[in-house]
Design an enzyme around this catalytic site. Structure first.
Site, PDB file in Angstrom:
ATOM      1  N   GLU A 162       0.292  -1.920  16.394  1.00 54.61           N
ATOM      2  CA  GLU A 162       1.520  -1.206  16.759  1.00 54.61           C
ATOM      3  C   GLU A 162       2.727  -1.926  16.174  1.00 54.61           C
ATOM      4  OE1 GLU A 162       1.604  -1.200  21.059  1.00 54.61           O
ATOM      5  OE2 GLU A 162      -0.560  -0.901  21.174  1.00 54.61           O
ATOM      6  N   LYS A 200       5.979  -3.836  16.023  1.00 57.40           N
ATOM      7  CA  LYS A 200       6.626  -4.622  17.076  1.00 57.40           C
ATOM      8  C   LYS A 200       8.117  -4.321  17.005  1.00 57.40           C
ATOM      9  CE  LYS A 200       6.845  -9.173  19.184  1.00 57.40           C
ATOM     10  NZ  LYS A 200       8.268  -9.203  19.441  1.00 57.40           N
ATOM     11  N   ASP A 239      11.994  -4.349  17.592  1.00 57.09           N
ATOM     12  CA  ASP A 239      12.919  -5.447  17.852  1.00 57.09           C
ATOM     13  C   ASP A 239      14.092  -4.930  18.683  1.00 57.09           C
ATOM     14  OD1 ASP A 239      13.879  -7.966  17.814  1.00 57.09           O
ATOM     15  OD2 ASP A 239      14.626  -7.912  15.759  1.00 57.09           O
ATOM     16  N   TYR A 286       4.995   1.286  24.962  1.00 51.63           N
ATOM     17  CA  TYR A 286       3.794   0.691  24.368  1.00 51.63           C
ATOM     18  C   TYR A 286       2.779   0.175  25.386  1.00 51.63           C
ATOM     19  CZ  TYR A 286       6.728  -3.401  25.222  1.00 51.63           C
ATOM     20  OH  TYR A 286       7.537  -4.320  25.804  1.00 51.63           O
ATOM     21  N   LYS A 332       4.060 -11.572  13.140  1.00 50.71           N
ATOM     22  CA  LYS A 332       5.465 -11.377  12.794  1.00 50.71           C
ATOM     23  C   LYS A 332       5.686 -11.320  11.278  1.00 50.71           C
ATOM     24  CE  LYS A 332       8.500 -12.430  16.184  1.00 50.71           C
ATOM     25  NZ  LYS A 332       9.021 -13.482  16.658  1.00 50.71           N
ATOM     26  N   CYS A 388      43.594 -13.047 -11.633  1.00 58.99           N
ATOM     27  CA  CYS A 388      42.238 -12.611 -11.947  1.00 58.99           C
ATOM     28  C   CYS A 388      41.441 -13.784 -12.544  1.00 58.99           C
ATOM     29  CB  CYS A 388      42.290 -11.458 -12.931  1.00 58.99           C
ATOM     30  SG  CYS A 388      40.669 -11.040 -13.572  1.00 58.99           S
ATOM     31  N   CYS A 432      40.654 -12.700 -16.535  1.00 58.21           N
ATOM     32  CA  CYS A 432      41.673 -12.574 -17.589  1.00 58.21           C
ATOM     33  C   CYS A 432      42.987 -13.226 -17.202  1.00 58.21           C
ATOM     34  CB  CYS A 432      41.886 -11.109 -17.928  1.00 58.21           C
ATOM     35  SG  CYS A 432      42.744 -10.210 -16.632  1.00 58.21           S
ATOM     36  N   CYS A 439      42.386  -6.208 -10.312  1.00 57.75           N
ATOM     37  CA  CYS A 439      42.964  -6.741 -11.539  1.00 57.75           C
ATOM     38  C   CYS A 439      43.549  -5.539 -12.275  1.00 57.75           C
ATOM     39  CB  CYS A 439      41.891  -7.419 -12.390  1.00 57.75           C
ATOM     40  SG  CYS A 439      42.538  -7.855 -14.006  1.00 57.75           S
ATOM     41  N   CYS A 444      40.201  -5.851 -18.723  1.00 57.20           N
ATOM     42  CA  CYS A 444      39.579  -7.059 -18.183  1.00 57.20           C
ATOM     43  C   CYS A 444      38.052  -6.958 -18.083  1.00 57.20           C
ATOM     44  CB  CYS A 444      40.192  -7.381 -16.827  1.00 57.20           C
ATOM     45  SG  CYS A 444      39.386  -8.735 -15.992  1.00 57.20           S
TER      46      CYS A 444
END
Ligand code: IVH
Length: 673
Positions: free
Chosen positions: A116, A118, A120, A230, A318, A412, A415, A430, A435
């Site tokens: 099944e 698991k 979380d 479950y 897991k 920037c 450039c 920029c 650039c």
């Protein structure tokens, strides 16, 4: 056997640390370490206690099943304790579990298991009396939980009355399941909270837990929660033979059961199914952190029984954590194709969900300020949607005072143009339209076939590498790591490895190719060849005087100026130094190179059948010949292809020898039929 003092000491330290993290997690809802780290601490403690059973105390964290119920809610007992599960992370550990089960039961045939997902989220118990939902509680410490009946009532998928259409309802049912929040609902909730200036939840599980443990059920009702059941506690008025039957009957009663449950015979099939779940995990709209394997036969489950905190008949297999802890060593800027300039965290490499990551986008300056992320911070990182690495939050408790807040640069990084931000926007841009395209073009030229010839690095990948902040200039190419590539869309293990191999191969390069790759104005393949032939070594070209450059046949004053100025520019000198530091070796030209076409010059007219014009030119140059664009008295041969132009006439006028494709191929050593 006496317990060594260092073991006692370690056990004490582990307990203190685990207790602290339990408090952070369960009481404050604010963990400071990843699940993976927590699991590792528990694992170590459990192993030590198993080896030295005399050290086990009733208050050891291993003896506790979960969190103590908080005093926010009324406490309710679980008549059948809600146990926890032992963890395993590898097929070997799972096979050991199977061996243990068989040994305990004294059987040697394959066991039937349910497998099944698991979930979380957080475990709850739902009590139904004569089909009516009367009580719902959290797991708490496994023996007593919190009464969250009114909050559970707001979850649409929890039936307030069991269905009796397919199965008669039992007098009493204690159903168990996991309350969770779907990934997209979680994302929407966090976006909304962000808009309202409220703290966001670190992950869907925290969001589900925080939502369920609300004093006001109206708040819970506003949060999109869901449940998968479950298992069962007490049941009166109905018996079961297998876990499979339990799951299916729960479904018949209208309780939600995960459709991915499966029944398998033999542990190898269970292991295979775990691989499958790991694969489809990113596509699921809910978080799973592994797979639960349970002995299907309830009578066998009974015989196996339970240990203090977990049953012998089940195990949690897991996945590797999709969330980890690491440190931010720097925050750099990456420039996107639209000019958007994005801060990117550079981190100490850390494994997240089986993949090592070392960079994560921080989106924008406001986001960094909102999350209060500083350079030097320990942070929780995760792979959002299991792909894009993301910094969840800094661990402020771990600060030493040496962390530096991020200050958004004014210019920037590519450039040097001053960055701009439109009012109401979070993103700096920029403003120089050249650039990003210029940088992308420069790098794409460097890696192209006639230059460094890095296969698999086309313009699209170059763009991806720049926008993700992996490269910001040419030398960065040679520091790309496999995990950088794996974090990009379209890359898998093999393609990433192929590209890394191609990059590595390009480190050894001929002088003409290298000169061409640098992208010096007016230095095409032909000029690069002339320079290489004349100067033989890179150092000589770098130090060449303007006069010497100009004296080379085929190099005029304009070209000589461009080359001279390029090599005098500090930025360019640094580029070459960095490339050499990255391990590039530039092959000098052979002193006595006697190449077959040396001293001969070619002009092409018309199209060739066997190759492209560019390839033919490259071939001539590589054999020591020269290629000219127009016919002159010093031209040795005019190669005449199909539909020749006026060059042929001119050649005839000047008495230059014309050859056809066949003759040319012979001359360059390619025999064609
Ligand atoms: S069975 C004795 N089945 O995992 C068996 N648990 O560490 C106990 N969980 O508290 C649980 N999905 O919160 C079981 N399909 C599943 C599960 C599951 C998630 C959670 C549950 C439990 C924890 C055990």
């Amino acid at each position: 056997m006496a317990v060594p003092p260092e073991v006692l000491d370690r056990i004490k330290k582990l307990r203190e640390e685990i207790n602290y993290h339990n408090y952070r997690y369960y009481v404050l809802d604010s963990p400071v370490i990843s699940d993976e780290e927590y699991d590792a601490l528990m694992h170590e403690l459990r192993e030590l206690e198993e080896k030295y059973p005399e050290t086990v105390t009733p208050d050891s964290p291993t003896q506790r099943v979960g969190a103590p119920p908080s005093d926010k809610f009324r406490t309710v007992p679980h008549h059948v304790p809600m146990l926890s599960l032992d963890d395993a992370f590898s097929p070997e550990e799972i096979r050991e579990f199977d061996v243990r089960v068989k040994k305990f039961l004294n059987i040697d045939h394959d066991i039937e298991y349910t497998v099944e997902p698991k979930m979380d989220g957080l475990a709850v118990e739902l009590v139904y009396e004569k089909g009516l939902f009367v009580l719902g509680s959290t797991r708490g410490d496994g023996f007593n939980g919190e009464d969250v009946t009114n909050n559970l009532r707001t979850i649409p998928s929890i039936p307030l009355r069991l269905l009796s259409r397919h199965e008669p309802v039992p007098d009493l049912l204690e159903a168990r399941g996991e309350v969770y929040m779907e990934k997209d609902a979680f994302r929407r909730l966090n976006e909304e909270r962000q808009r309202q200036g409220l703290p966001t939840f670190a992950n869907p599980r925290n969001a589900a837990a925080g939502s369920l443990r609300q004093l006001d059920p109206k708040v819970t009702a506003s949060r999109p929660l869901n449940i998968f059941c479950y298992g069962i506690g007490r049941v009166e008025g109905r018996g079961f033979k297998t876990q499979w039957e339990v799951l299916n009957t729960l479904k018949q009663w209208g309780l939600r059961v995960n459709p991915l449950i499966k029944k398998v015979t033999g542990i190898e099939k269970a292991i295979k199914y775990h691989e499958h779940l790991a694969k489809i995990r990113p596509e699921l709209n809910y978080e799973i952190d592994g797979m639960v394997i349970k002995v299907n036969d309830l009578e066998l489950q009974d015989r196996l029984g339970t240990k203090a905190r977990s049953p012998r008949w089940a195990i949690a297999y897991k996945f590797e954590a999709a969330q980890s802890v690491t440190r931010i060593v720097d925050i750099i800027l990456s420039v996107g194709r639209t000019g958007a300039v994005t801060p990117v965290a550079i981190m100490e490499p850390v494994k997240v969900g089986g993949v090592t990551i070392r960079r994560a986008t921080l989106h924008n300056e406001d986001e960094i300020r909102r999350k209060d992320i500083r350079i030097g911070d320990w942070v929780i990182v995760r792979r959002a949607g299991d792909v894009i690495p993301e910094v969840v939050k800094p661990l402020k408790e771990r600060r030493t005072g040496k962390e530096k807040p991020f200050v958004m640069p004014k210019f920037c990084p590519v450039c040097g143009s001053p960055l701009v931000k439109k009012p109401g926007e979070a993103i700096y841009r920029c403003p120089n339209p050249d650039c990003f395209p210029r940088l992308a073009k420069k790098i794409a030229h460097f890696v192209s076939k006639p230059a460094m010839d890095i296969e698999g690095l086309g313009p699209k990948v170059v763009e991806q590498l720049i926008t993700s902040g992996i490269i910001r200039d040419i030398p960065d190419l040679y520091y790309i790591k496999k995990e950088d590539l794996l974090s990009l869309e379209g890359f898998a293990e093999k393609s990433a490895q192929n590209l890394l191999d191609a990059i590595r191969r390009s480190k050894h390069v001929s002088l003409p190719r290298f000169l061409f790759a640098l992208g010096i104005r007016h230095v095409g393949e032909v000029t690069a060849q002339l320079l290489a032939k004349h100067f033989k070594r890179l150092e000589n070209i770098m130090e060449a005087s303007f006069e010497e450059l100009q004296s080379i046949q085929g190099i005029g004053p304009e070209v000589a100026t461009s080359i001279y100025e390029w090599f005098k520019d500090e930025k360019n000198k640094e580029l070459i130094n960095k490339l050499l530091e990255a391990g590039i070796t530039v092959e000098p030209m052979e002193e006595e190179s006697r190449l077959p076409l040396e001293g001969q010059s070619f002009v092409f007219t018309g199209s060739l059948k066997s190759m492209k014009r560019a390839d033919a030119k490259r071939l001539v140059i590589s054999l020591g010949g020269q290629v000219q664009s127009s016919v002159g008295r010093n031209t040795s041969f005019v190669v005449v292809g199909e539909n020749p132009g006026s060059k042929l006439e001119k050649a005839q006028k000047l008495g230059v020898k014309a050859i056809d494709e066949q003759q040319f191929l012979k001359m360059v050593g390619i025999e064609n039929e």
